[in-house]
Design an enzyme around this catalytic site. Sequence first.
Site, PDB file in Angstrom:
ATOM      1  N   GLU A 116       0.831  -1.206   0.000  1.00 15.51           N
ATOM      2  CA  GLU A 116       0.000   0.000   0.000  1.00 15.51           C
ATOM      3  C   GLU A 116       0.867   1.258   0.000  1.00 15.51           C
ATOM      4  OE1 GLU A 116      -3.433   0.376   2.464  1.00 15.51           O
ATOM      5  OE2 GLU A 116      -3.726  -1.779   2.649  1.00 15.51           O
ATOM      6  N   SER A 164       7.305 -20.271  -0.029  1.00 19.46           N
ATOM      7  CA  SER A 164       7.417 -21.669   0.369  1.00 19.46           C
ATOM      8  C   SER A 164       6.822 -22.551  -0.709  1.00 19.46           C
ATOM      9  CB  SER A 164       6.681 -21.920   1.699  1.00 19.46           C
ATOM     10  OG  SER A 164       7.099 -21.031   2.708  1.00 19.46           O
ATOM     11  N   ASP A 219      -4.747 -10.290   1.487  1.00 25.90           N
ATOM     12  CA  ASP A 219      -4.664  -8.919   1.985  1.00 25.90           C
ATOM     13  C   ASP A 219      -5.417  -8.834   3.312  1.00 25.90           C
ATOM     14  OD1 ASP A 219      -4.632  -6.252   2.488  1.00 25.90           O
ATOM     15  OD2 ASP A 219      -5.467  -5.627   0.573  1.00 25.90           O
ATOM     16  N   ASP A 273      -4.972  -3.099   6.266  1.00 32.95           N
ATOM     17  CA  ASP A 273      -5.408  -1.887   5.579  1.00 32.95           C
ATOM     18  C   ASP A 273      -4.899  -0.667   6.316  1.00 32.95           C
ATOM     19  OD1 ASP A 273      -6.946  -2.530   3.215  1.00 32.95           O
ATOM     20  OD2 ASP A 273      -8.381  -3.482   4.559  1.00 32.95           O
ATOM     21  N   ASP A 297     -13.554 -11.776  -2.947  1.00 28.92           N
ATOM     22  CA  ASP A 297     -12.593 -10.934  -3.649  1.00 28.92           C
ATOM     23  C   ASP A 297     -11.158 -11.417  -3.506  1.00 28.92           C
ATOM     24  OD1 ASP A 297     -12.163  -8.845  -5.341  1.00 28.92           O
ATOM     25  OD2 ASP A 297     -11.903  -7.366  -3.764  1.00 28.92           O
TER      26      ASP A 297
END
Length: 774
Positions: free
Chosen positions: A180, A259, A331, A334, A499
């Site tokens: 980000e 990995s 993800d 944030d 998502d």
Amino acid sequence: MLWLILLVLAVALAVVVWLKVTSSPRVSGTVTLPGLSGPVTVTRDEWGVPHIRAQASDEDAMYALGFVHAQDRAWQMDFQRRVSQGRLAEVLGEAALPQDKFLRTWGFYRAAENALPALSAPTRRMVRAYTAGVNTGMAQGQHAPEFRILGYTPEPWTDVDSIAWSKLMAYDLGGNADDEILGTRVVKRLGEAGLSEVLPPYPQNAPTILSRDELGLTGKAPLTGREVAALPEATLKALQAHLDAARSLGMERVPGKGSNDWVIGGRRTASGKPILADDPHLALTSPMLWYLADVQGPKLRAIGASIPGLPGIVIGRNDRVAWGVTNVNPDVQDLYVEPEGARLTGRTEIIKVKGQPDVRLTVRESTHGPIISDVGAGDVGPRVALKWTALQPGDTTLDAFLGLNYAQNWQDFRAALEKYVAPSQNFVYADVDGNTGYYAPGRVPIRRGWDGSLPVSGDGNREWAGYIPFAQLPHTYNPADGLVVTANNKPVPDAYAFDLANIRNWAEPYRAERITQLLTQKPGGLTLDDVKAVQLDTVSLVWRDLKPFLLATQPEGDLSRQALELLRGWDGNERTGSVQPTIFEAWLSELQAMAQDELGDGTRVNSLAVLNQLRAGGELCRNETAEQPDCAAELRASLKQAVDRLAAQLGSDPAGWTYGKVHTVASNHRAFGGVKALAWLFNHSAPTNGGTNTVNVARPDPDTMQQTHGPSYRQIVDLSDMNRSVYVGSLGQSGSPLGNHVTDQQKRWAAGEYLPMSTQAKDWGKTRTLTLKP
């Protein structure tokens, strides 16, 4: 003069002998220890691996694991604890202040304190037993040389300490806050279109862990959007300071770090039973992260890789079930830019500094999490908060890992993973009945209407809508094709109902593609030796893709011409005795720096981004300052830079640039690795095969060409005969540089050899047994 030299050498030898004797743990005989309910034997095999046998209770077995961890790795455990607490400056001095500020601000240890009450009663009992064993081990009188050099004695271990390192592992393996921050710079300087150039999306035709047929859960993924939150350069620098502090601790996301694991169904093997393989790619340190152990009590039967400081076996098998892990890396972080007037709370952290006054650090928090843009500077600029699954309350990940130690079947395995929180991992599964499976557990946020790739406003319009339900996380049981391969690649196709498919955190597909290629080219009859060969494969598919562009380069100067001629006809196999991998990896490293003129020094793109730029004649190839108008010029200039650097390091004859001269594993000590007077004692090195994104991954460091990350542990479990299974660590069992088992696994690891992963004494070689009595 000679007598003085001899005297100094004699004194030095006496000191070394004294340190060795006083820091060596007791490994034979009988000792009486408080806190046990029955006798326990600890039999160390030829390689120092303890085989623990407790008669009265599983808690006694866990006590003994804590005891041997403290015997062999007390310094490592204390250092890891100090990292989690943000208390490095207390023993290392002012130079460690940036790390402590980062660690206190993010609040790793506070998160561990909050996790402890969430654990189940059986897990709490095991943690207490482990803690008691650690403290008993530390009280036995042996002290690692590091404690003597730094002049302090470790404090008693606590139950929270037994959880804390898992929070640092969650940072090392999960999140995208760094992406980000980089993405914000990219948008600021190159526009939104630049994101796909610097952080390329996963290729459409590349392998996913689950196929559309295996997925079983399809539907239209939510629409995603992107909000660009403008941040001034000063704020970006403050955020970058945290990443730099983490990097100095070895916690960084680097290209090729990841990995491999896979599980092969019985219809593909010679025995008719599954084979499961795993090799986690992490920082290669001294001492090594992992500690091999065989831990048995009345019900507990686990053998594999443990982590000193954590109770239980993290990767391994019991007498019915085997499991392996790789990083999913969804993800789960944030960054929120908090609006003016947002309610903040604060706390004061007191950092003790060796030889200096205490430092007061003010940490502020919003409803999303800690403000990480302050770096202790107070109310300056936009306030950027971090929200992260690993900092949320109710973390029961340790319940999950201990549950795996006891799992007898797929149902037990799945039930254990339902308690898993962070970091999200790809777990492969096999059992003695012939079943195989895969699950990707962990808390993965659901975002509606935004994709989480860039910082967003904290005004309440971009909040998590819960987590993907456990039953709907990617998984499969007894897949029809009898094969599951994971290599940090994209886990699901775009048809997945959440998502998860649309983010940019996945590793490049090269390792997954090569593993699948090797395992499927032999339609049946795969053996343990076949799987070893796959784990150790060093053929570069990156070279395959870049080869046409590299070989079309117009050389600048004789050295460049000679280097190109050496590369022609190369098969891409990166071995220590060849010169071609030296040239290729040095050249690739220069190409991966192609975005530095746009985004600043230190910015590196991955191999896929380089390939995309060369294919498309991309903007990142251009460098107006260097009068470099296109990718042809970039290729010419980067080759010259690479060969000039190699000539300065290895001499002017490319025929002498053999890979093993520069590509050596650097298993360096976290505290003393950079101290010249001590580095010779604490650091360990050996030439290694492999390179960027080979299956046996061994990406060279861009500055030194040494290998600093790679397969920190390898295991292959044969479900037809569990005791034919094999494993090996990257260095050795002993944490003391003067111990008997400091580097005896490193030679085997570098040579592609293994140790027997057996619970039978006949496979242990020469042994020594210590009996622990209550």
